[in-house]
Design a protein around this motif. Sequence first.
Motif, mmCIF file in Angstrom:
data_model
loop_
_atom_site.group_PDB
_atom_site.id
_atom_site.type_symbol
_atom_site.label_atom_id
_atom_site.label_comp_id
_atom_site.label_asym_id
_atom_site.label_seq_id
_atom_site.Cartn_x
_atom_site.Cartn_y
_atom_site.Cartn_z
ATOM 1 N N ILE A 357 -30.072 20.497 15.384
ATOM 2 C CA ILE A 357 -31.516 20.252 15.301
ATOM 3 C C ILE A 357 -31.956 19.286 16.389
ATOM 4 O O ILE A 357 -33.035 19.434 16.977
ATOM 5 C CB ILE A 357 -31.879 19.718 13.907
ATOM 6 C CG1 ILE A 357 -31.631 20.791 12.836
ATOM 7 C CG2 ILE A 357 -33.351 19.282 13.852
ATOM 8 C CD1 ILE A 357 -31.768 20.292 11.414
ATOM 9 N N SER A 358 -31.104 18.304 16.686
ATOM 10 C CA SER A 358 -31.447 17.321 17.713
ATOM 11 C C SER A 358 -31.628 17.956 19.080
ATOM 12 O O SER A 358 -32.446 17.502 19.889
ATOM 13 C CB SER A 358 -30.359 16.243 17.801
ATOM 14 O OG SER A 358 -30.281 15.499 16.609
ATOM 15 N N GLU A 359 -30.863 19.005 19.353
ATOM 16 C CA GLU A 359 -30.989 19.682 20.641
ATOM 17 C C GLU A 359 -32.388 20.273 20.816
ATOM 18 O O GLU A 359 -32.883 20.412 21.932
ATOM 19 C CB GLU A 359 -29.943 20.798 20.746
ATOM 20 C CG GLU A 359 -28.524 20.311 20.932
ATOM 21 C CD GLU A 359 -28.266 19.808 22.343
ATOM 22 O OE1 GLU A 359 -28.909 20.301 23.290
ATOM 23 O OE2 GLU A 359 -27.409 18.902 22.493
ATOM 24 N N VAL A 360 -33.039 20.620 19.703
ATOM 25 C CA VAL A 360 -34.354 21.259 19.760
ATOM 26 C C VAL A 360 -35.486 20.251 19.574
ATOM 27 O O VAL A 360 -36.479 20.272 20.294
ATOM 28 C CB VAL A 360 -34.460 22.366 18.683
ATOM 29 C CG1 VAL A 360 -35.836 23.026 18.701
ATOM 30 C CG2 VAL A 360 -33.365 23.404 18.888
ATOM 31 N N THR A 361 -35.329 19.345 18.603
ATOM 32 C CA THR A 361 -36.435 18.460 18.215
ATOM 33 C C THR A 361 -36.253 17.024 18.650
ATOM 34 O O THR A 361 -37.207 16.247 18.612
ATOM 35 C CB THR A 361 -36.599 18.476 16.686
ATOM 36 O OG1 THR A 361 -35.445 17.880 16.086
ATOM 37 C CG2 THR A 361 -36.763 19.899 16.163
ATOM 38 N N GLY A 362 -35.032 16.633 19.013
ATOM 39 C CA GLY A 362 -34.722 15.238 19.238
ATOM 40 C C GLY A 362 -34.071 14.636 18.008
ATOM 41 O O GLY A 362 -34.268 15.111 16.877
ATOM 42 N N LEU A 363 -33.300 13.576 18.206
ATOM 43 C CA LEU A 363 -32.511 12.990 17.124
ATOM 44 C C LEU A 363 -33.385 12.368 16.044
ATOM 45 O O LEU A 363 -33.081 12.461 14.848
ATOM 46 C CB LEU A 363 -31.554 11.937 17.696
ATOM 47 C CG LEU A 363 -30.570 11.305 16.711
ATOM 48 C CD1 LEU A 363 -29.743 12.364 15.999
ATOM 49 C CD2 LEU A 363 -29.656 10.318 17.442
ATOM 50 N N ARG A 364 -34.502 11.757 16.429
ATOM 51 C CA ARG A 364 -35.359 11.096 15.440
ATOM 52 C C ARG A 364 -35.923 12.097 14.437
ATOM 53 O O ARG A 364 -35.896 11.854 13.224
ATOM 54 C CB ARG A 364 -36.490 10.362 16.150
ATOM 55 C CG ARG A 364 -37.402 9.590 15.219
ATOM 56 C CD ARG A 364 -38.491 8.879 15.996
ATOM 57 N NE ARG A 364 -39.426 8.209 15.117
ATOM 58 C CZ ARG A 364 -40.546 7.614 15.532
ATOM 59 N NH1 ARG A 364 -40.840 7.596 16.829
ATOM 60 N NH2 ARG A 364 -41.344 7.023 14.675
ATOM 61 N N VAL A 365 -36.429 13.223 14.907
ATOM 62 C CA VAL A 365 -36.970 14.241 14.003
ATOM 63 C C VAL A 365 -35.857 14.826 13.132
ATOM 64 O O VAL A 365 -36.059 15.077 11.932
ATOM 65 C CB VAL A 365 -37.674 15.349 14.806
ATOM 66 C CG1 VAL A 365 -38.107 16.495 13.882
ATOM 67 C CG2 VAL A 365 -38.882 14.787 15.538
ATOM 68 N N ALA A 366 -34.691 15.024 13.731
ATOM 69 C CA ALA A 366 -33.575 15.569 12.957
ATOM 70 C C ALA A 366 -33.220 14.659 11.791
ATOM 71 O O ALA A 366 -32.926 15.118 10.682
ATOM 72 C CB ALA A 366 -32.366 15.764 13.874
ATOM 73 N N VAL A 367 -33.230 13.345 12.026
ATOM 74 C CA VAL A 367 -32.935 12.394 10.950
ATOM 75 C C VAL A 367 -34.020 12.445 9.886
ATOM 76 O O VAL A 367 -33.737 12.442 8.680
ATOM 77 C CB VAL A 367 -32.780 10.971 11.526
ATOM 78 C CG1 VAL A 367 -32.765 9.930 10.403
ATOM 79 C CG2 VAL A 367 -31.492 10.865 12.337
ATOM 80 N N LEU A 368 -35.269 12.505 10.290
ATOM 81 C CA LEU A 368 -36.362 12.563 9.320
ATOM 82 C C LEU A 368 -36.279 13.821 8.448
ATOM 83 O O LEU A 368 -36.624 13.788 7.260
ATOM 84 C CB LEU A 368 -37.710 12.504 10.029
ATOM 85 C CG LEU A 368 -38.134 11.117 10.530
ATOM 86 C CD1 LEU A 368 -39.378 11.223 11.403
ATOM 87 C CD2 LEU A 368 -38.396 10.180 9.352
ATOM 88 N N LEU A 369 -35.823 14.926 9.016
ATOM 89 C CA LEU A 369 -35.670 16.146 8.225
ATOM 90 C C LEU A 369 -34.619 15.994 7.137
ATOM 91 O O LEU A 369 -34.639 16.716 6.136
ATOM 92 C CB LEU A 369 -35.316 17.324 9.136
ATOM 93 C CG LEU A 369 -36.440 17.817 10.063
ATOM 94 C CD1 LEU A 369 -35.926 18.898 10.994
ATOM 95 C CD2 LEU A 369 -37.622 18.340 9.236
ATOM 96 N N CYS A 370 -33.717 15.041 7.311
ATOM 97 C CA CYS A 370 -32.690 14.789 6.298
ATOM 98 C C CYS A 370 -33.252 14.145 5.033
ATOM 99 O O CYS A 370 -32.513 13.956 4.060
ATOM 100 C CB CYS A 370 -31.583 13.902 6.871
ATOM 101 S SG CYS A 370 -30.608 14.695 8.179
ATOM 102 N N LEU A 371 -34.547 13.813 5.038
ATOM 103 C CA LEU A 371 -35.169 13.252 3.822
ATOM 104 C C LEU A 371 -35.078 14.210 2.635
ATOM 105 O O LEU A 371 -35.093 13.777 1.482
ATOM 106 C CB LEU A 371 -36.634 12.911 4.101
ATOM 107 C CG LEU A 371 -36.893 11.651 4.934
ATOM 108 C CD1 LEU A 371 -38.341 11.587 5.368
ATOM 109 C CD2 LEU A 371 -36.503 10.407 4.154
#
Length: 389
Positions: A357-371
Amino acid sequence: MTHPTSVRRVSAARWGVAALFVANAIVFASIATRYPELKETFGLGELTFGLIVACGPVGSIFGSMVAGRMVARLGAISVAVGSSATLGLLLVGVGFVGHPVLLAAALFVIGFADATGDVGNNAHGLDVQRLMGRSIIVGLHGAWSAGAIAGGLVGLGALQLAVPASVQFAVVGGAIVVGSLVALTTLGLPEPVVHETTPATSGRSRLLSAVLLAACGVAVIGAFLEDLGSTWGGVFLVQEAGADIADSAFPFVALMAALTLGRFVADPLVDRFGPVATVRLGAASAFLGVLAVGAVPAQAAVIVGFALVGLGVAPMIPLAMAAAERAPGLGRGTGLAIAATLMRVGMLASPLLVGAISEVTGLRVAVLLCLVVPVVALLLARALRPPQG
């Protein structure tokens, strides 16, 4: 079991098993605190890094699949000690890998040995628990967490002092091999442990299946969130919060410190409020932690956020394992083995999913999706309620 000699032997076995849990964790922590350095050294992107780290959980899945048969054939003590000594030797080897492919292969074998050791440690720990007549398994998991803190602090100190990974891993790995052999002398029990198998009834099979699935789901979630912090915490701190590589171990240490604290205080919470409320409280803490990391990517917020994740994850895996082990109709350790195997899927999912996911959205967004992950734990917790009467 009241004879003083027997009591002493069981007590010694308890501390011996705890030492093996500690050794297992130190290997994991030693490597995890060096992840950002390894990523930078080999010039890896997020997805490639995630794939390499995922080789460890893949190896652990294979290890979990054969660990039960190994314990049945060789005995829990042999599997536990042999796996621990093997992990020490493998850690020494990791310090000298010079190519990403070799690192991936080493992590795979380490994952395999970690899983066999985990099942061996838990199996013998449960034998000790039966002879003691009271719960100690959560405390043993707390010993693992304490070992992770110790390993994390050693890794942090080595980074601060610019000690090469090869030197750190050689010293720590050698100490684990020696310590494993010393622990072997303490693990014998004064009497055999009888294991009973409770037959299933057809009328309850659906309910039991739901309980087992929910327990495995909570174990997977606990592993996912724990691995989120251990794999991505340091990378996030450096990449999104602007920290130096020398400070990259702080999220891991904060996560493991909170995880240890949570495991040593969870038993009174379970006794007072029950496992359902305890897991739900943990899920809420993990949700707030992930939110803090992703929404406020400042260095202090990242460290505190992963501490909240560790505090929330603390009761999930032990209580999920206890629920899986309670399921009637399964042989000794079968529910535990199923939950342990699927728990490794959570460890595999974190580096893969977050990396992709980070490759597409960036690491910050990927972490937020883990909510969404702790929210699912909140919903599944109801199934962990023990049977009444």
